[in-house]
Design an enzyme around this catalytic site. Structure first.
Site, PDB file in Angstrom:
ATOM      1  N   ASP A 160       0.822  -1.206   0.000  1.00 49.36           N
ATOM      2  CA  ASP A 160       0.000   0.000   0.000  1.00 49.36           C
ATOM      3  C   ASP A 160       0.851   1.248   0.000  1.00 49.36           C
ATOM      4  O   ASP A 160       2.050   1.201   0.240  1.00 49.36           O
ATOM      5  CB  ASP A 160      -0.865   0.019   1.273  1.00 49.36           C
ATOM      6  CG  ASP A 160      -2.047  -0.916   1.146  1.00 49.36           C
ATOM      7  OD1 ASP A 160      -2.364  -1.291   0.015  1.00 49.36           O
ATOM      8  OD2 ASP A 160      -2.626  -1.267   2.187  1.00 49.36           O
ATOM      9  N   LYS A 188      -2.788   4.258  -3.525  1.00 51.76           N
ATOM     10  CA  LYS A 188      -3.073   5.451  -4.305  1.00 51.76           C
ATOM     11  C   LYS A 188      -1.825   6.326  -4.377  1.00 51.76           C
ATOM     12  O   LYS A 188      -1.207   6.627  -3.389  1.00 51.76           O
ATOM     13  CB  LYS A 188      -4.198   6.224  -3.622  1.00 51.76           C
ATOM     14  CG  LYS A 188      -4.725   7.317  -4.508  1.00 51.76           C
ATOM     15  CD  LYS A 188      -5.995   8.004  -4.014  1.00 51.76           C
ATOM     16  CE  LYS A 188      -6.355   7.833  -2.571  1.00 51.76           C
ATOM     17  NZ  LYS A 188      -7.546   8.589  -2.187  1.00 51.76           N
ATOM     18  N   MET A 209      -8.108   8.205   9.839  1.00 51.83           N
ATOM     19  CA  MET A 209      -8.752   8.657   8.595  1.00 51.83           C
ATOM     20  C   MET A 209      -9.715   9.815   8.875  1.00 51.83           C
ATOM     21  O   MET A 209     -10.787   9.896   8.285  1.00 51.83           O
ATOM     22  CB  MET A 209      -9.529   7.507   7.935  1.00 51.83           C
ATOM     23  CG  MET A 209      -8.625   6.373   7.518  1.00 51.83           C
ATOM     24  SD  MET A 209      -9.518   5.010   6.758  1.00 51.83           S
ATOM     25  CE  MET A 209     -10.089   4.120   8.189  1.00 51.83           C
TER      26      MET A 209
END
Ligand code: SAH
Length: 494
Positions: free
Chosen positions: A36, A58, A172
């Site tokens: 990741d 990402k 988050m």
């Protein structure tokens, strides 16, 4: 058919030292690593060079691979018989979708294991001097996701959280910080309740922002707090001012580029990191034994002709010893010859093979080593085992006193320029480049091109290294002795 397996590995919060020993072992055995975005480059550097690496996180210019495709990928690689490591930030099972990834594998009867990781939920506060529990302040700790689906309200039961009177940790949550704090206040939390954000926790550029639950959204916006960040709400946050040991580390805020060859960089990098520095390894030289060792063999066959064996680097010692071993001999082939080493690093390498230098000059360069050998007045020849293109100061000193010698080349130095672009991005006048030999300076400049205009600072292990760096426009500081300890002290003072 050979069965593969999948190991879900927690990479920890960012500091490569916080990967578990078990996690590191799995990585070193991996054939495929699927990782990741939040996994640090230092940890990826542990992956074997021939393993396949797949980034499913990402990046600025592409979207992450959707979860069902990751699940399929894990299954496919395992069915190919591969040893697959699925590397995830923090702990894989804490908001890491680790559970989802195992479902498909479990249905297909694929072998899997989970190696827990240190979670950012606890480690980031810890490195900000915030213990997530403390007997005087709370009796529980709660970890909550602050992730908000676009256009949907936050799915958090604020009254229940406030009632616990425990420490609240939101992951988050940067995007939804105002909503989180507002929710807590509306549910009756004291507006003066201490609160904090820890960005890039455990990483050398970690940043802590302290406020209260009422003021945190505004303060965080002023400080431009960015993800990844852990948000902590609770009385324990008040301890950070006293306990923030991390920001007090002596090298905090410094960026150091370590240019030693890859196999020798570890100790210095680890020590600098432990002192708070951001360290980038840029091994710009590599040493390799010469393919033809006939000259060394000829010399080794007549050790009785020599009264001193001289080494000018640890790489020379290693090359000579490994050559002995690979040809079925050991240190006894050296007989009772006396040994000279250019400095403590070379002597330390000798000691690894059960040998000690009889002579080490106080100033660790060729000229001083030569002078010391002349004073020791050898009765026979001197044998020098070193790199091609070694310094002439050593042989000149011997020649000037009429001392016979054989200068045998056993290894060569190659310049390498891998990752030059990543390193270039770090080159600012604040960055310190650590050079442990003149050849590392040449390797660095060879990879980077002309760096005169960048006004870079160099920490150099000795005079010769500093002289080489000055030629390329570095402002230099030289270690007080040619040891890694002294070099680290020197970096601390810069
Ligand atoms: N499984 C991970 C969490 C994944 S969710 C773990 O156990 O740590 C991703 C969130 O984790 C980020 O949005 C951030 O809130 C937090 N996070 C991850 N790394 C972090 C770090 N180094 N410092 C602060 N927060 C971090």
């Amino acid at each position: 058919m050979k069965h593969g397996k999948v190991i879900l590995v927690g990479a920890g919060p960012g500091d490569p030292g916080l990967l578990t020993i078990k996690g590191r072992k799995a990585l070193q055995e991996a054939q495929v690593v699927i990782y990741d975005r939040l996994v640090s480059p230092e940890i990826l550097a542990l992956v074997p060079e021939d393993a396949e690496r797949i980034n499913v996180g990402k990046e600025a210019d592409h979207h992450p691979v959707p979860q069902d495709q990751i699940n399929e990928l894990l299954l496919q690689k395992a069915l190919e018989g591969k040893y697959v490591v699925r590397l995830k930030g923090g702990d894989p099972f804490l908001f890491g979708r680790g559970g989802e990834e195992l479902e498909l594998l479990s249905r297909h009867g694929v072998d899997f294991q989970e190696i827990p990781g240190i979670t950012s939920a606890i480690a980031a506060p810890a490195c900000a001097g915030i213990p997530v529990t403390h007997r005087d302040f709370c009796s529980s700790v709660h970890i909550i996701t602050g992730h908000q689906r676009a256009g949907k309200p936050l799915h958090i039961h604020f009254p229940a959280l406030v009632q616990t009177e425990g420490t609240l940790i939101f992951l988050m949550g940067v995007g939804s910080l105002p909503g989180i704090c507002q929710g807590l206040l509306e549910a009756g939390m004291d507006p003066d309740m201490p609160a904090a954000t820890v960005e890039r926790g455990t990483r050398p550029d970690q940043r802590v922002t302290l406020a209260t639950v009422a003021t945190l959204p505004q303060v965080a916006s002023q400080h431009q707090v960015r993800s990844p960040a852990t948000i902590i709400v609770g009385r324990v946050c008040s301890l950070s001012e006293d306990f923030n040991w991390f920001d007090r580390l002596p090298l905090k805020g410094k960026t150091v580029i370590v240019t030693r060859p890859k196999n020798r960089a570890g100790t210095i990098s680890d020590r600098l990191r432990a002192m708070g520095a951001r360290v980038a390894e840029f091994p710009c030289i590599e040493t390799r034994p010469l393919p033809d060792q006939e000259a060394m063999d000829a010399a080794l066959a007549h050790m009785e002709d020599y009264s001193y064996l001289v080494f000018t680097s640890a790489a020379g010692v290693k090359t000579a010893m490994e050559h002995l071993f690979s040809t079925g001999r050991d240190v006894r082939a050296l007989g009772s010859i006396r040994l000279a080493a250019i400095g403590p690093g070379t002597d330390a390498e000798l000691r690894r093979y059960g040998l000690c230098a009889d002579l080490i000059p106080t100033i660790h360069d060729g000229a001083h080593l030569g002078a010391l050998l002349c004073d020791a007045c050898p009765r026979g020849r001197v044998l020098i085992l070193r790199a091609q293109w070694g310094s002439e100061a050593l042989t000149e000193a011997l020649t000037s006193r009429g001392i016979p010698f054989d200068d045998v080349h056993c290894y060569e130095t190659h310049y390498t320029a891998r990752q030059a672009e990543e390193i270039r991005a770090l080159l600012t006048p604040d960055t310190i480049i650590a050079f442990t030999s003149a050849s590392t300076v040449r390797g660095f400049v060879g990879a980077m091109g002309d760096v005169n205009h960048l006004h870079l600072r160099a920490a150099c292990i000795g005079q010769q290294t500093a002289a080489e760096a000055q030629k390329h426009g570095f402002s230099t500081v030289t270690a007080s002795s040619a040891t890694i300890d002294a070099l680290i002290d020197c970096i601390g003072g810069m």
